[in-house]
Design a protein around this motif. Structure first.
Motif, PDB file in Angstrom:
ATOM      1  N   MET A  65      -3.570   8.850  -8.859  1.00  0.00           N
ATOM      2  CA  MET A  65      -2.624   7.790  -8.506  1.00  0.00           C
ATOM      3  C   MET A  65      -3.345   6.751  -7.657  1.00  0.00           C
ATOM      4  O   MET A  65      -4.052   7.088  -6.714  1.00  0.00           O
ATOM      5  CB  MET A  65      -1.442   8.389  -7.728  1.00  0.00           C
ATOM      6  CG  MET A  65      -0.407   7.372  -7.291  1.00  0.00           C
ATOM      7  SD  MET A  65       0.504   6.647  -8.669  1.00  0.00           S
ATOM      8  CE  MET A  65       1.474   8.055  -9.187  1.00  0.00           C
ATOM      9  N   THR A  66      -3.184   5.487  -7.996  1.00  0.00           N
ATOM     10  CA  THR A  66      -3.792   4.435  -7.217  1.00  0.00           C
ATOM     11  C   THR A  66      -2.996   4.187  -5.949  1.00  0.00           C
ATOM     12  O   THR A  66      -1.845   4.571  -5.824  1.00  0.00           O
ATOM     13  CB  THR A  66      -3.865   3.144  -8.041  1.00  0.00           C
ATOM     14  OG1 THR A  66      -2.588   2.877  -8.582  1.00  0.00           O
ATOM     15  CG2 THR A  66      -4.877   3.299  -9.164  1.00  0.00           C
ATOM     16  N   ARG A  67      -3.641   3.531  -4.997  1.00  0.00           N
ATOM     17  CA  ARG A  67      -3.058   3.361  -3.675  1.00  0.00           C
ATOM     18  C   ARG A  67      -2.176   2.125  -3.634  1.00  0.00           C
ATOM     19  O   ARG A  67      -2.529   1.059  -4.097  1.00  0.00           O
ATOM     20  CB  ARG A  67      -4.173   3.211  -2.637  1.00  0.00           C
ATOM     21  CG  ARG A  67      -3.669   3.085  -1.197  1.00  0.00           C
ATOM     22  CD  ARG A  67      -4.840   2.955  -0.231  1.00  0.00           C
ATOM     23  NE  ARG A  67      -5.604   1.751  -0.490  1.00  0.00           N
ATOM     24  CZ  ARG A  67      -5.324   0.566   0.044  1.00  0.00           C
ATOM     25  NH1 ARG A  67      -4.278   0.433   0.841  1.00  0.00           N
ATOM     26  NH2 ARG A  67      -6.057  -0.485  -0.229  1.00  0.00           N
ATOM     27  N   ALA A  68      -0.995   2.252  -3.046  1.00  0.00           N
ATOM     28  CA  ALA A  68      -0.094   1.116  -2.863  1.00  0.00           C
ATOM     29  C   ALA A  68      -0.358   0.481  -1.504  1.00  0.00           C
ATOM     30  O   ALA A  68      -0.687   1.158  -0.537  1.00  0.00           O
ATOM     31  CB  ALA A  68       1.368   1.570  -2.930  1.00  0.00           C
ATOM     32  N   MET A  69      -0.191  -0.846  -1.433  1.00  0.00           N
ATOM     33  CA  MET A  69      -0.265  -1.508  -0.140  1.00  0.00           C
ATOM     34  C   MET A  69       0.886  -1.046   0.728  1.00  0.00           C
ATOM     35  O   MET A  69       1.995  -0.815   0.252  1.00  0.00           O
ATOM     36  CB  MET A  69      -0.213  -3.031  -0.318  1.00  0.00           C
ATOM     37  CG  MET A  69      -0.088  -3.791   1.007  1.00  0.00           C
ATOM     38  SD  MET A  69      -0.166  -5.574   0.801  1.00  0.00           S
ATOM     39  CE  MET A  69      -1.925  -5.812   0.734  1.00  0.00           C
ATOM     40  N   PRO A 122       0.180  -9.463  -2.766  1.00  0.00           N
ATOM     41  CA  PRO A 122       0.820  -8.967  -1.539  1.00  0.00           C
ATOM     42  C   PRO A 122       1.388  -7.559  -1.647  1.00  0.00           C
ATOM     43  O   PRO A 122       1.552  -6.885  -0.636  1.00  0.00           O
ATOM     44  CB  PRO A 122       1.944  -9.985  -1.301  1.00  0.00           C
ATOM     45  CG  PRO A 122       1.455 -11.237  -1.935  1.00  0.00           C
ATOM     46  CD  PRO A 122       0.697 -10.787  -3.149  1.00  0.00           C
ATOM     47  N   TRP A 123       1.662  -7.093  -2.871  1.00  0.00           N
ATOM     48  CA  TRP A 123       2.249  -5.763  -3.040  1.00  0.00           C
ATOM     49  C   TRP A 123       1.296  -4.748  -3.663  1.00  0.00           C
ATOM     50  O   TRP A 123       1.731  -3.697  -4.129  1.00  0.00           O
ATOM     51  CB  TRP A 123       3.536  -5.870  -3.855  1.00  0.00           C
ATOM     52  CG  TRP A 123       4.568  -6.643  -3.091  1.00  0.00           C
ATOM     53  CD1 TRP A 123       5.326  -6.199  -2.042  1.00  0.00           C
ATOM     54  CD2 TRP A 123       4.914  -8.008  -3.283  1.00  0.00           C
ATOM     55  NE1 TRP A 123       6.127  -7.205  -1.576  1.00  0.00           N
ATOM     56  CE2 TRP A 123       5.896  -8.338  -2.311  1.00  0.00           C
ATOM     57  CE3 TRP A 123       4.485  -9.006  -4.160  1.00  0.00           C
ATOM     58  CZ2 TRP A 123       6.461  -9.608  -2.212  1.00  0.00           C
ATOM     59  CZ3 TRP A 123       5.044 -10.269  -4.062  1.00  0.00           C
ATOM     60  CH2 TRP A 123       6.025 -10.563  -3.100  1.00  0.00           C
ATOM     61  N   LEU A 170       9.859  -4.394 -10.661  1.00  0.00           N
ATOM     62  CA  LEU A 170       9.645  -3.342  -9.669  1.00  0.00           C
ATOM     63  C   LEU A 170       9.358  -3.925  -8.283  1.00  0.00           C
ATOM     64  O   LEU A 170       9.570  -3.252  -7.277  1.00  0.00           O
ATOM     65  CB  LEU A 170       8.507  -2.420 -10.100  1.00  0.00           C
ATOM     66  CG  LEU A 170       8.772  -1.613 -11.368  1.00  0.00           C
ATOM     67  CD1 LEU A 170       7.570  -0.759 -11.717  1.00  0.00           C
ATOM     68  CD2 LEU A 170      10.031  -0.757 -11.229  1.00  0.00           C
ATOM     69  N   VAL A 171       8.880  -5.148  -8.226  1.00  0.00           N
ATOM     70  CA  VAL A 171       8.768  -5.847  -6.941  1.00  0.00           C
ATOM     71  C   VAL A 171      10.154  -6.300  -6.502  1.00  0.00           C
ATOM     72  O   VAL A 171      10.597  -6.026  -5.384  1.00  0.00           O
ATOM     73  CB  VAL A 171       7.818  -7.047  -7.046  1.00  0.00           C
ATOM     74  CG1 VAL A 171       7.821  -7.851  -5.735  1.00  0.00           C
ATOM     75  CG2 VAL A 171       6.400  -6.589  -7.377  1.00  0.00           C
TER      76      VAL A 171
END
Length: 263
Positions: A1-5, A43-44, A87-88
């Motif tokens: 899983m990639t990292r979310a800000m 930004p997200w 989803l944003v």
């Protein structure tokens, strides 16, 4: 899983207004595509999603923008579409609705939406939702002022299988308070196309999917409808164009039943 800000990152400067195409159109329809894009701006981060998840239907309505563009061209209609993934912020949801910034979509968790603070939600609302609806409102008010008597038609696509259940419907016509235009569209689709067309399928106003209609059309008495096309039928640019060619005469015939006529 990639990292979310982290949800509380610096986002105050980012604003994402809608894209308006064919703004000088003279046709009656105003075509809207709230789920046109799967783009997640910097930004997200990536909201903690994989590349495959960001391409999937949870992030946007595949094929909907191409179909909307084809319809706008054939109907001489203005097109307004959102530039950011739902989803944003899902521009067809009010800010107090859980689905506006969902922590889960169908079977997928959305890590970047899991712990939003009220401030985070307010920033996203200011960045995406308010500019989108202000921009759409401006388009509609301009056309009302010009005597064009706009009809608001929103374009969506839906997945053929949802929570493991196949969907037989191919073309859904959804209404909120005013069912005049939707029923005319349904009748024309059944008379002139081979599509399996249904009223209020695969969603209805009871599922809270008619926010844009309720906000932008109902207060002004504008004819309105939400259209859903099964996304396997618009899976390529060629299929999008073919569906636009099929549905444009349907919409034109339905709008021809409305009064008053545009000047």
């Amino acid at each position: 899983m990639t990292r979310a800000m982290h949800a509380g990152g610096n986002r105050d400067a980012a604003v994402f207004p809608p894209v308006v195409e064919n703004g000088s159109a003279r046709g009656r329809a105003v075509i809207v595509c709230e789920h046109a894009s799967n783009h997640i701006p910097a930004p997200w981060g990536d909201l903690g999603l994989t590349a495959d998840q960001r391409r999937a239907h949870i992030a946007w309505d595949p094929g909907a923008l191409g179909l909307a563009r084809g319809l706008a061209e054939r109907l001489d209609a203005v097109l307004v579409h959102a530039p950011v993934s739902r989803l944003v912020y899902d521009c067809n949801r009010a800010p107090d609705m859980a689905g506006a910034m969902p922590a889960r979509s169908e079977i997928h968790d959305i890590p970047g939406n899991a712990a939003l603070t009220p401030e985070d939600r307010a920033r996203r609302t200011a960045a995406v939702y308010i500019p989108f609806h202000d921009g759409l409102h401006a388009v509609l008010m301009d056309r009302i002022a010009r005597g064009l008597h706009p009809a608001l038609i929103t374009i969506h696509s839906f997945t053929p299988v949802y929570f493991g259940k196949p969907r037989a419907v191919e073309f859904g016509v959804i209404h909120d308070a005013d069912d005049t235009l939707p029923r005319a569209i349904l009748a024309a689709a059944r008379a002139h196309t081979p599509l399996r067309a249904q009223l209020n399928e695969p969603y209805s106003a009871r599922d809270d999917v008619t926010h844009t209609l309720r906000l932008q059309a109902t207060p002004y008495g504008l004819p309105n409808a939400m259209l859903e096309v099964r996304n396997d039928l618009i899976a390529t640019p060629e299929a999008e164009a073919a569906m636009a060619a099929t549905l444009a005469p349907v919409l034109a015939a339905a709008m021809a039943t409305l009064t008053p006529e545009p000047v």
